[in-house]
Enzyme design. Sequence first.
Site, PDB file in Angstrom:
ATOM      1  N   ARG A  79      21.557  11.489  41.126  1.00  0.00           N
ATOM      2  CA  ARG A  79      21.846  10.180  40.552  1.00  0.00           C
ATOM      3  C   ARG A  79      23.356   9.979  40.582  1.00  0.00           C
ATOM      4  O   ARG A  79      24.077  10.565  39.772  1.00  0.00           O
ATOM      5  CB  ARG A  79      21.321  10.147  39.109  1.00  0.00           C
ATOM      6  CG  ARG A  79      21.226   8.767  38.493  1.00  0.00           C
ATOM      7  CD  ARG A  79      20.993   8.883  37.003  1.00  0.00           C
ATOM      8  NE  ARG A  79      22.220   9.265  36.332  1.00  0.00           N
ATOM      9  CZ  ARG A  79      22.288   9.876  35.147  1.00  0.00           C
ATOM     10  NH1 ARG A  79      21.196  10.197  34.507  1.00  0.00           N
ATOM     11  NH2 ARG A  79      23.453  10.185  34.618  1.00  0.00           N
ATOM     12  N   HIS A 122      22.703   6.776  34.037  1.00  0.00           N
ATOM     13  CA  HIS A 122      21.258   6.679  33.786  1.00  0.00           C
ATOM     14  C   HIS A 122      20.846   5.214  33.747  1.00  0.00           C
ATOM     15  O   HIS A 122      19.891   4.804  34.375  1.00  0.00           O
ATOM     16  CB  HIS A 122      20.906   7.372  32.463  1.00  0.00           C
ATOM     17  CG  HIS A 122      19.573   6.977  31.917  1.00  0.00           C
ATOM     18  ND1 HIS A 122      18.394   7.296  32.565  1.00  0.00           N
ATOM     19  CD2 HIS A 122      19.220   6.265  30.815  1.00  0.00           C
ATOM     20  CE1 HIS A 122      17.366   6.802  31.865  1.00  0.00           C
ATOM     21  NE2 HIS A 122      17.847   6.177  30.811  1.00  0.00           N
ATOM     22  N   TYR A 150      29.419  13.798  30.430  1.00  0.00           N
ATOM     23  CA  TYR A 150      28.673  15.023  30.722  1.00  0.00           C
ATOM     24  C   TYR A 150      28.629  15.439  32.189  1.00  0.00           C
ATOM     25  O   TYR A 150      28.292  16.562  32.494  1.00  0.00           O
ATOM     26  CB  TYR A 150      27.239  14.912  30.162  1.00  0.00           C
ATOM     27  CG  TYR A 150      26.459  13.710  30.684  1.00  0.00           C
ATOM     28  CD1 TYR A 150      25.804  13.762  31.906  1.00  0.00           C
ATOM     29  CD2 TYR A 150      26.388  12.526  29.951  1.00  0.00           C
ATOM     30  CE1 TYR A 150      25.100  12.667  32.383  1.00  0.00           C
ATOM     31  CE2 TYR A 150      25.681  11.420  30.422  1.00  0.00           C
ATOM     32  CZ  TYR A 150      25.041  11.498  31.637  1.00  0.00           C
ATOM     33  OH  TYR A 150      24.356  10.423  32.111  1.00  0.00           O
TER      34      TYR A 150
END
Lengths: 326, 348
Positions: B248, B252, B261
């Site tokens: 990805r 998100h 993160y």
Amino acid sequence: MTVMTMIEAIRSTIRQEMLRDDKVMVLGQDVGKLGGVFRATEGLQAEFGEHRIVDMPLAEASIVGSAIGLSLSGMNPIAEIQFLGFTQQAYHQIVPQLARFRYRSQGRYATPVTIRAPFGGGVRAPELHSDAIESQFTNVPGLRVVMPSTPAEAKGLLTTAVRGEDPVLFCEPLKGYRLVKGEVPDDDYAIPFGELRVAREGTDVTLFAWSAAVQLAEKAADRLAEQGVSAQVVDLRTLVPLDVDGIRDAVAGTGRAVVVHEAPLTSGFGAEVVSTIQEEAFFSLEAPVARVAAPDVPYPNIGIEETFLPQVDRVVAAALKAVNTR
Amino acid sequence: MKRREILDPHGKLLDGQCPTLDIEQTVEALERMLLSKHVDERAFSLQRQGRMGTYSAVRGQEASVIGSCLALDPARDWIVPQYRELPALLRHGVTIEGFLSYWKGNSIAGRIPEGVKVLPPQIGLAAQLPHAVGLAWGLKLQNDPGVVMTFIGDGGSSEGDFHEALNLAGVMKAPVVFVLQNNGWAISTPRSKQTAAESFAARGPGYGVPSILVDGNDLFAVHQAAAEAVDRAQSGGGPTLIETQTYRLGAHNTADDPTKYVDTEEKLTWEELDPIPRVISYLKQQGAITDDAVADIEARNRAEVDRAVEALDEVGPPPAESLFQHVYSQMDPRLCRQRDDILKGADR
């Protein structure tokens, strides 16, 4: 008319619907050669084959989840969950998925799945087998919650469930499976949802009940009659949809009401019935509406279940208290 | 399990490998990949401008989604999506404005068109998988030749429904293809925290489900695996689990902040493996495309997305009346009364 037990009426209705429509199929645990743990499908696999009476892996979520998919493919599935308490293992497939499919898709898809599940106490079953958790499903828009009380009611309501276009949770009274016998119409018999049944006429007090509690209310009415009190017994039949007009009319006739159910008191469906009476028939009331329910404790082990379950004495006492309120 | 690879990161065919898509099909795939990327960019900006709700970009996973869906026949086969598979839905007949309307908050404008074999997006992750199995099983019972392709991620595969669905698909030999897009992340939870298994594909054999592990950024490897799985399903061989190893590249969704993160080094490594330049490079090596041709595709895509965004801007909130529709096949009296009370209130 033929005299049948509840389980015989359910079996003959499933068979009748499978003969009528070859898209009707049954999926569940042990429904095949065994005919289900209560024999609701006994002999049906031999008659219809293992593609229409399907033994499933022991996984309730995939029974309900795949029934959703089967219905989307054009099949008309009846899913058997062995005990209503085990629907908890499939709760996420029933509540946010099955019940909402039509709404989420704006009517592009319908999921007319019928889930059959027995429940109710007094049969000395192990933990989690007896819980009356119907009110966990009545706060779920999109789902029909159906509670037959007699063999004829089971036939009429199951026929409507299977032929209907909405998902139905069809809760069967375990204790009544073989105990309750009655005349069942031989021909096609469909009872519309949302129409309560006056199981017994009466003028002094109305006892509202559903499923096995209807027999309890009838026993209480017998005892009340001995004391000169005429109790009307109303079988709600379907909790969703609820027959609001029927409830109002019943209370208008007697002015006094007691709601009886096997589930624990707090947030049991009795609360909804009492609220409805309060909204619709407040000025007909001669006494506070009473509830006779199980206490707010988990369903206990069988050694003490008779204390947990509502008994005739409690229903009679609540009705007398209502009648004696002036 | 050995990972299947056909096209290397520089767009060169690996030794002895032959793509399952011809040049014309590969150009079509590229057009769809570029369109997906463009929709992602526009949707992000629309969300930031308050013209749309939450959006989950496909960016980085274009080969995984498009390589999979190119193995399907939209007239025959079904897609049971999660929510990050827009280009597959477009190929099946969903429109860009229809898809974005759902995320804008209007499910009527977002309704799946009649005849389009796609289920609505799934938010309760993995719950779609038993539906896919049941749908595939039902098609088989009715001798319908259709195959069902369903999508799940690395995170979603930790849900119980994933395991129940694979188990049931194996038992029923359901004609279903599970595409597990391992994009490295479940919001901020890395793949390493989802499972101790060496791969997600390794789970299939435990359920009697043949599994394929592929480089998910390799259009040809993904398509070859999907085509094989669809053939198996069609010929009565039952289900397949495909793990596409991808990444990805974006957030998100529009509410996420991956800078908290994501390791920059790791992201840079994956940017080198971007599936889109890889296909462009291959087509150039084949003499099938030029920079001008790519620019033409981008211009056509921009026009297409402009048209869709114009249509999307026309989509307002659904009418108040619609709140009460499609709960049941017929509205019962109690709900009618609630509708009348609330709508009267809305008029005042």
